[in-house]
Motif scaffolding. Structure first.
Motif, PDB file in Angstrom:
ATOM      1  N   VAL A 354       0.679  -0.841   0.236  1.00 35.57           N
ATOM      2  CA  VAL A 354      -0.153  -0.181   0.377  1.00 35.57           C
ATOM      3  C   VAL A 354       0.452   1.154  -0.157  1.00 35.57           C
ATOM      4  O   VAL A 354       0.342   2.172  -0.689  1.00 35.57           O
ATOM      5  N   GLY A 355       2.055   1.302   0.440  1.00 32.46           N
ATOM      6  CA  GLY A 355       2.914   2.415   0.213  1.00 32.46           C
ATOM      7  C   GLY A 355       3.069   2.721  -0.779  1.00 32.46           C
ATOM      8  O   GLY A 355       3.231   3.768  -1.228  1.00 32.46           O
ATOM      9  N   THR A 356       3.576   1.529  -1.485  1.00 32.05           N
ATOM     10  CA  THR A 356       4.127   1.823  -3.322  1.00 32.05           C
ATOM     11  C   THR A 356       2.646   2.211  -4.069  1.00 32.05           C
ATOM     12  O   THR A 356       2.631   3.376  -4.620  1.00 32.05           O
ATOM     13  N   GLY A 357       1.919   1.416  -3.413  1.00 28.17           N
ATOM     14  CA  GLY A 357       0.805   2.316  -4.473  1.00 28.17           C
ATOM     15  C   GLY A 357       0.481   3.557  -3.661  1.00 28.17           C
ATOM     16  O   GLY A 357       0.445   3.936  -5.340  1.00 28.17           O
ATOM     17  N   SER A 481       2.647   6.926   3.040  1.00 27.90           N
ATOM     18  CA  SER A 481       3.132   7.860   2.161  1.00 27.90           C
ATOM     19  C   SER A 481       4.041   8.448   1.922  1.00 27.90           C
ATOM     20  O   SER A 481       4.757   9.367   1.474  1.00 27.90           O
ATOM     21  N   PHE A 482       4.855   8.204   3.368  1.00 26.59           N
ATOM     22  CA  PHE A 482       5.606   9.117   3.851  1.00 26.59           C
ATOM     23  C   PHE A 482       6.923   8.817   3.420  1.00 26.59           C
ATOM     24  O   PHE A 482       8.359   9.668   3.252  1.00 26.59           O
ATOM     25  N   LEU A 483       7.482   7.255   3.235  1.00 23.35           N
ATOM     26  CA  LEU A 483       8.387   7.130   3.668  1.00 23.35           C
ATOM     27  C   LEU A 483       8.483   7.111   1.668  1.00 23.35           C
ATOM     28  O   LEU A 483       9.737   7.581   1.023  1.00 23.35           O
ATOM     29  N   PHE A 484       7.490   6.258   0.806  1.00 20.77           N
ATOM     30  CA  PHE A 484       7.817   6.146  -0.208  1.00 20.77           C
ATOM     31  C   PHE A 484       6.961   7.423  -1.257  1.00 20.77           C
ATOM     32  O   PHE A 484       7.733   7.686  -2.493  1.00 20.77           O
ATOM     33  N   SER A 485       6.085   8.075  -0.792  1.00 26.01           N
ATOM     34  CA  SER A 485       5.367   9.892  -1.463  1.00 26.01           C
ATOM     35  C   SER A 485       6.705  11.391  -0.692  1.00 26.01           C
ATOM     36  O   SER A 485       6.787  11.388  -1.796  1.00 26.01           O
ATOM     37  N   GLY A 486       5.880  11.093   0.282  1.00 24.04           N
ATOM     38  CA  GLY A 486       6.982  12.231   0.703  1.00 24.04           C
ATOM     39  C   GLY A 486       8.635  12.296   0.951  1.00 24.04           C
ATOM     40  O   GLY A 486       9.052  13.403   0.536  1.00 24.04           O
ATOM     41  N   LEU A 487       8.979  11.530   1.035  1.00 27.00           N
ATOM     42  CA  LEU A 487      10.683  11.348   1.291  1.00 27.00           C
ATOM     43  C   LEU A 487      10.674  10.064  -0.217  1.00 27.00           C
ATOM     44  O   LEU A 487      12.104  11.433  -1.046  1.00 27.00           O
ATOM     45  N   VAL A 518      11.939   2.496  -9.493  1.00 29.22           N
ATOM     46  CA  VAL A 518      12.732   1.140  -9.484  1.00 29.22           C
ATOM     47  C   VAL A 518      13.556   0.381  -8.204  1.00 29.22           C
ATOM     48  O   VAL A 518      12.124  -0.611  -7.361  1.00 29.22           O
ATOM     49  N   VAL A 519      12.956   1.631  -7.075  1.00 31.56           N
ATOM     50  CA  VAL A 519      13.053   1.130  -5.752  1.00 31.56           C
ATOM     51  C   VAL A 519      12.196   0.645  -5.585  1.00 31.56           C
ATOM     52  O   VAL A 519      11.814   0.190  -4.803  1.00 31.56           O
TER      53      VAL A 519
END
Length: 559
Positions: A354-357, A481-487, A518-519
Motif C-alpha cells: 500500500v505504501g508504494t501504491g 505515504s511518508f516513506l515512498f511519496s513524501g521522502l 525501481v526502488v
C-alpha cells in the motif's frame, strides 16, 4: 395498534438495508485517493515545490494514523455516532480546502493546510471503521465477499467523484472539492439511520441465500465499473451525454436497494401480519446482542463440556489456558497481536504494497505531466476502476478457494506483490502507453492488497478487538505515504526539477520518476517474500478453517 412483522422474519431485511447504506458510504469514502485531481491547483496557488506538495499529501495520509481513535471507539460507541464524527470531520477538512482553491479566502499558511488535509484524511477512518467492523460482524460467514464488495466500492469512489466532476463541472478543481465536502456528509446521514449491528444468523438460516445476495451486489458493482470505464474511454462528451451519464450513475448506485426490498416482500409473504409488532428490531433487542460474546463468535469452535460433568483437574487446566497467550486463529488483544511475529510480517508486507501504491496515486498528476499528458484524470480513473476489480475479485476468489481447498489468503497478497513489481518496472521503462498499463496493474494489485488484508487480520487475530487491530494495520497508509511519496518521490523529483517563476518547480521527462519506480519494485519483491512466509506459517490455521467450513456445509446439507 399497527400491523408489523416479527423481528425474526424481517431482521434480515433491515440488515441488508444497512449493508446497502454501507456500500454507499464506501462509494464516497475513497476521497483520500483523489488528491491528484486538485494537487496541481494547490501547487500553483501556494507556490509549492514537489517535496512540499508531497508532504501535504503525507499530512492527508497522517490523518489515518489517528484512526486508532476510531478503532478504540468501535468497541465503545454505536455505529451511528462513529459515522457522524467522520462526516463532520470531512465537512470541515475538505470545506477549508474548497474555500482556498475556489479563492473565496486567501491561501492559508502551510501548516494550517496540513491540519485541514489531516482532518479530511482522518474522516475516512471513522467511516471505514464503522462500516467494516459492523458489516463483518453482521455477515461473519462471508467475510471475504463483504471485504471485497466494500473495499471495491472504495476503489470505485475515486472514479465516481472524478467522472461526476468531469461530467457536471468540466473537471474544475474547486467544484471537485465541493463534491468531496458535501456528498460524503449527506450519505453518512442516511447510513446513520440504518447501519447497525444485528444478532448473528440462526443456524437454520440458509447460507446459500446470503451468498446469492452478495452475488447481486457483485453484479451491480461490475456493471458500475464497466459503465465508468466506458465513459472514460469514450471521452470527451457533450453536455447532454454527460448529464445523462450522471443521472444513470445515480440509478446504478441506488439499484442495490432491490435486495432489502425483496427481503421485506419475502418476509411479508412468509410470516404474515402480527398485531403490535415492529419491523425493525427494538433497541433493547439490539443492545442485548451487542455484547462481545455474540459478536466474537470464532471461526473455529471449541467443544464445551457442561460444568456438572467437568472434573476438578479439567477446570484447573482450563483456568491455566485462559492465562496463556492465544495462538493464531484465536481472539487477540492488540498487545497480544503486536507480540506475534505473524502480525509484524503482515504489517511490513502490507507497507510494501500500500505504501508504494499510495506514492503512485499521490503523484499521478506530476507523473502524467512529466510524460507529456496535460490531463491525468483518465489515469486516476483507470487506477480507481481497476483497483475495484482487484478488490472485489480477490475477495470473492480468495473465499472460494478457501472453502474449496483451504488456500491461505496471504498467497493472494504474494501474487499481487510480484505483479505490482512488474507494473513498476513497466512504468520505469516509460515506453509509449506504459502509464496506461502501469495505472491498471498498480490499481489491481493495490485493490487486492487492501481487500485480502481485511479478512486475513480477522482470521488470524479474531473479531473481538478487530476494529483496533485493523486501524493499527492502516497506520501503513501514512507511514508508506511518508516513506515512498513524501521522502522517496519528493526528494528525487526535486533533485531532477527546475525552478519556476512562481516559486515552485517542474520536471519533464521519463527520468523524473525512474529511480522511484525501481526502488518501489524492489520493495514489492521484499513484500512478496514476506507474504509467502506468512502463508507458510499460517497454513495450519487455514486448514482448520477449511475443515470447519466443510463440516458446517455437510451439516447444513444433511438437514
Amino acid at each position: 395498534m399497527g400491523f408489523g412483522l416479527s423481528s425474526s422474519s424481517s431482521a434480515a431485511a433491515w440488515k441488508w438495508l444497512g449493508f446497502v447504506t454501507a456500500v454507499w458510504v464506501q462509494a464516497i469514502s475513497g476521497n483520500n485517493y483523489t488528491f491528484s485531481n486538485y494537487s496541481d491547483a494547490l501547487k500553483s496557488l501556494m507556490g509549492l515545490t514537489q517535496l512540499q506538495l508531497n508532504n501535504l499529501s503525507v499530512a492527508k495520509d497522517v490523518g489515518k494514523a489517528f484512526g486508532l481513535l476510531a478503532g478504540l471507539a468501535s468497541d465503545r460507541l454505536p455505529t451511528p455516532v462513529i459515522l457522524l464524527i467522520g462526516s463532520v470531520e470531512g465537512l470541515v477538512g475538505y470545506g477549508a480546502q474548497w474555500l482556498v482553491v475556489s479563492r473565496r479566502i486567501q491561501p492559508l499558511p502551510y501548516w494550517q493546510m496540513c491540519i485541514f488535509l489531516c482532518l479530511g484524511g482522518n474522516s475516512t477512518t471513522w467511516m471505514n471503521t464503522a462500516v467494516l467492523v459492523t458489516c463483518i460482524r453482521n455477515f461473519r460467514r462471508n467475510r471475504g465477499p463483504v471485504s471485497g464488495i466494500l473495499k471495491g466500492f472504495v476503489g470505485l469512489s475515486t472514479a465516481i467523484f472524478t467522472d461526476l466532476a468531469s461530467a457536471l463541472f468540466s473537471s474544475s478543481p474547486s467544484s471537485f472539492l465541493l463534491l468531496l465536502t458535501l456528498v460524503p456528509f449527506a450519505v453518512c446521514l442516511s447510513a446513520v439511520l440504518f447501519l447497525r449491528e444485528y444478532p448473528p444468523p440462526a443456524a437454520s438460516d440458509d447460507p446459500k441465500e446470503e451468498s446469492r445476495y452478495f452475488g447481486v451486489f457483485n453484479a451491480v458493482a461490475v456493471v458500475l465499473a464497466v459503465y465508468l470505464l466506458a465513459f472514460d474511454v469514450t471521452a470527451p462528451h457533450g453536455r447532454a451525454i454527460s448529464r445523462a451519464f450522471a443521472a444513470f450513475l445515480l440509478v446504478l448506485l441506488a439499484s442495490p436497494l432491490a435486495v432489502p426490498a425483496y427481503c421485506f416482500l419475502k418476509s411479508l409473504s412468509s410470516s404474515g401480519p402480527s398485531l403490535g409488532g415492529s419491523d425493525e428490531p427494538s433497541r433493547g433487542d439490539e443492545e442485548k446482542h451487542r455484547g462481545r460474546g455474540d459478536l466474537t463468535e470464532p471461526l473455529l469452535r471449541q467443544e464445551v463440556v457442561p460444568e456438572s460433568q467437568q472434573k476438578p483437574e479439567v477446570v484447573v487446566v482450563e483456568e491455566e489456558a485462559l492465562k496463556r497467550t492465544p495462538v493464531i486463529g484465536e481472539d487477540h488483544t492488540i498487545l497480544e497481536a503486536m507480540r506475534s511475529v505473524d502480525f509484524w510480517i503482515l504489517f511490513v508486507s502490507f507497507l510494501c504494497g500500500v505504501g508504494t501504491g499510495l506514492a503512485v496515486m499521490n503523484n499521478m498528476g506530476q507523473m502524467g505531466l512529466a510524460l507529456g499528458y496535460t490531463d491525468v484524470s483518465m489515469f486516476i480513473s483507470l487506477t480507481s476502476i481497476w483497483g475495484f476489480f482487484g478488490r472485489i475479485g480477490s475477495g470473492t476468489l480468495s473465499e472460494f478457494f478457501l472453502k474449496k481447498a483451504g488456500t491461505p489468503r496471504p498467497l493472494w497478497n504474494a501474487a499481487s506483490q510480484i505483479l505490482m513489481a512488474v507494473g513498476y518496472i513497466i512504468l520505469a521503462m516509460a515506453l509509449p502507453g506504459s502509464l496506461y498499463i502501469g495505472s491498471i496493474v498498480v490499481g489491481i494489485c493495490y485493490g487486492v492488497r487492501l481487500a485480502i488484508t481485511v479478512p486475513t487480520a480477522s482470521e488470524l487475530f479474531g473479531l473481538k478487538y478487530y476494529g483496533l487491530i485493523y486501524n493499527i494495520l492502516i497506520l501503513n497508509l501514512p507511514l508508506g505515504s511518508f516513506l515512498f511519496s513524501g521522502l522517496l518521490a519528493g526528494l528525487l523529483y526535486d533533485a531532477q526539477a527546475t525552478r519556476t517563476a512562481g516559486g515552485g518547480n517542474t520536471c519533464v521527462g521519463p527520468h523524473c520518476y525512474r529511480i522511484v519506480f525501481v526502488v518501489m519494485a524492489i520493495a514489492c519483491v521484499a513484500g512478496f517474500g514476506l507474504d509467502v512466509l506468512l502463508a507458510a506459517r499460517t497454513k495450519k490455521v487455514y486448514a482448520k478453517i477449511y475443515a470447519s467450513k466443510k463440516s458446517k456445509k455437510v451439516g447444513s446439507d444433511g438437514q
